[in-house]
Scaffold this motif. Structure first.
Motif, PDB file in Angstrom:
ATOM      1  N   LYS A 262       0.859  -1.206   0.000  1.00  0.00           N
ATOM      2  CA  LYS A 262       0.000   0.000   0.000  1.00  0.00           C
ATOM      3  C   LYS A 262       0.888   1.246   0.000  1.00  0.00           C
ATOM      4  CE  LYS A 262      -3.446  -2.277   2.891  1.00  0.00           C
ATOM      5  NZ  LYS A 262      -4.036  -2.274   4.266  1.00  0.00           N
TER       6      LYS A 262
ATOM      7  N   ASP B  59       1.305   4.105  -3.069  1.00  0.00           N
ATOM      8  CA  ASP B  59       1.178   5.566  -2.867  1.00  0.00           C
ATOM      9  C   ASP B  59       2.437   6.278  -3.377  1.00  0.00           C
ATOM     10  OD1 ASP B  59       1.342   7.959  -0.350  1.00  0.00           O
ATOM     11  OD2 ASP B  59      -0.345   7.796  -1.748  1.00  0.00           O
TER      12      ASP B  59
ATOM     13  N   GLU C 215      -9.520   1.960  -1.528  1.00  0.00           N
ATOM     14  CA  GLU C 215      -8.839   3.078  -0.856  1.00  0.00           C
ATOM     15  C   GLU C 215      -9.739   3.787   0.145  1.00  0.00           C
ATOM     16  OE1 GLU C 215      -7.132   5.357  -4.045  1.00  0.00           O
ATOM     17  OE2 GLU C 215      -5.451   3.952  -4.293  1.00  0.00           O
TER      18      GLU C 215
ATOM     19  N   GLY D 102      -8.966   1.413   2.947  1.00  0.00           N
ATOM     20  CA  GLY D 102      -7.544   1.085   3.126  1.00  0.00           C
ATOM     21  C   GLY D 102      -7.279  -0.414   3.244  1.00  0.00           C
TER      22      GLY D 102
END
Ligand code: P6P
Length: 358
Positions: A42, A46, A210, A213
């Protein structure tokens, strides 16, 4: 229960791993390990998405760029490697064996920075933190590839500190084939962030939501179509390929191959993206042996073997032209391997062509 969980789209990766461990006590350390890996992915997703805004661009000579504070920045490769190593190390479940970004020259023993062992570690990981990283600046998909082995005690590793030459050499000589993997997977940074994993009982695809999460199950039990109409190679190398490989692709182009299908070509130059499409749509992806690179380009330990495990678990095949990639015992950490993988019947056609050419 396991099947229900596995078939229930929307179940999170966290819940999925807890169910797996509940039903398979020998895997009770996996949830923590996968929590570390998925959290790192994750973070990497990003970093990749924001790389054009944060100045993490440019790969020339391994130098990043200067950020707004005027600081020299590391390249994305190195930063993603650090993120993954740190996440793995803090699970306390894992010694890290090899990463593409740890530049052990081929043929020499691992050096201390390659290896992080926690003496209680039950598992050892191999990984490519950002495969296809040179594509990031062009917005082309990239990915993280990982494989998990049981950590054996063949090599006595002294606690703490850097390792001796003998310990490193022992590790180098106990590298394992893909058939010893207990899990493998990838995270694809593309239109969505996909986390695809196998634990040796099928292939499961999760998509990052998202809003919460979490990775949620969107592709339960992926099966690669047995035949296809897609081949995925860097055709610029075709004149140098082994004859059986070249002749088979020429037949696919003309529709005179075993399936009678006329193939089309799809190649993005980023293994994780090409393999993901092959798993879902079918096809044959590869980087075969050629006169310049008799072992092709892709690395066995942390690209070929983990991706071959997934492909075989999805009902496909993965060969170096003559045998299963999964059965090749690495002699060096960064050893390359020719790879042709994908739809079972189409890859079998390549295997038969090589066999006939002996
Ligand atoms: P080529 C990316 O650099 C990579 O390691 C794989 O992700 C990809 O499949 C391959 O190399 C592409 O190599 O020579 O076609 O650019």
């Amino acid at each position: 229960v396991f099947d229900e969980v596995c078939e229930t789209t929307g179940v999170t990766l966290t819940r999925f791993m807890i169910e797996v461990a509940f039903l398979n006590p020998e895997m009770q350390e996996l949830p923590a390990l996968f929590s570390g890996i998925s959290t790192a992915c994750k973070a990497i997703s990003d970093m990749v998405k924001r790389s054009q805004l944060t100045g993490l661009v440019g790969y020339a000579d391994g130098g990043g760029s200067i950020n707004v504070q005027g600081e020299e920045q590391k390249t994305l490769d190195i930063m993603t490697n650090d993120v993954l190593k740190r996440a793995l190390r803090f699970t306390g479940k894992l010694g890290v064996l090899a990463s593409e970004e740890e530049d052990t020259p081929v043929g020499v023993p691992l050096n201390p920075k390659d290896v992080v062992f926690d003496e209680t570690s039950k598992y050892t990981a191999v990984f490519d933190p950002l495969d296809g990283s040179s594509n990031v600046d062009a917005g082309i998909p990239t990915g993280t590839i990982f494989g998990i082995f049981e950590h054996d005690d063949e090599c006595e590793i002294a606690e703490g500190g850097s390792m001796t030459e003998d310990e490193l050499l022992c590790l180098q000589n106990t590298l394992k084939p893909g058939t010893d993997l207990i899990a493998s997977g990838y995270c694809l940074y593309s239109s969505s962030c996909f986390f695809v994993v196998t634990l040796g009982a099928g292939v499961y695809g999760f998509t990052l939501d998202e809003n919460i999460g979490e990775f949620v199950l969107t592709h339960p039990n992926i099966k690669v179509p047995e035949t296809s109409k897609i081949y995925s190679f860097n055709e610029a190398n075709m004149p140098q390929w082994d004859v059986p490989m070249r002749e088979t692709v020429e037949k696919w182009r003309l529709g005179t191959g075993a399936s009678g299908n006329s193939f089309t070509s799809r190649y993005i130059g980023s293994m994780v993206g090409d393999v993901h499409r092959t798993l879902l749509y079918g096809g044959v992806f590869g980087y075969p042996s050629d006169k310049k690179n008799v072992n092709g380009k892709l690395r066995l330990l942390y690209e070929g073997a983990p991706m071959s495990f997934l492909m075989e678990q999805a009902g496909g095949l993965s060969t170096d032209g003559r045998g299963r990639v999964m059965e090749i015992v690495p002699k060096e950490v960064h050893q390359r391997v020719p790879i042709i993988m994908g739809s079972k019947k189409d890859v079998q056609e390549v295997i038969d062509a090589y066999a006939k050419s002996k």
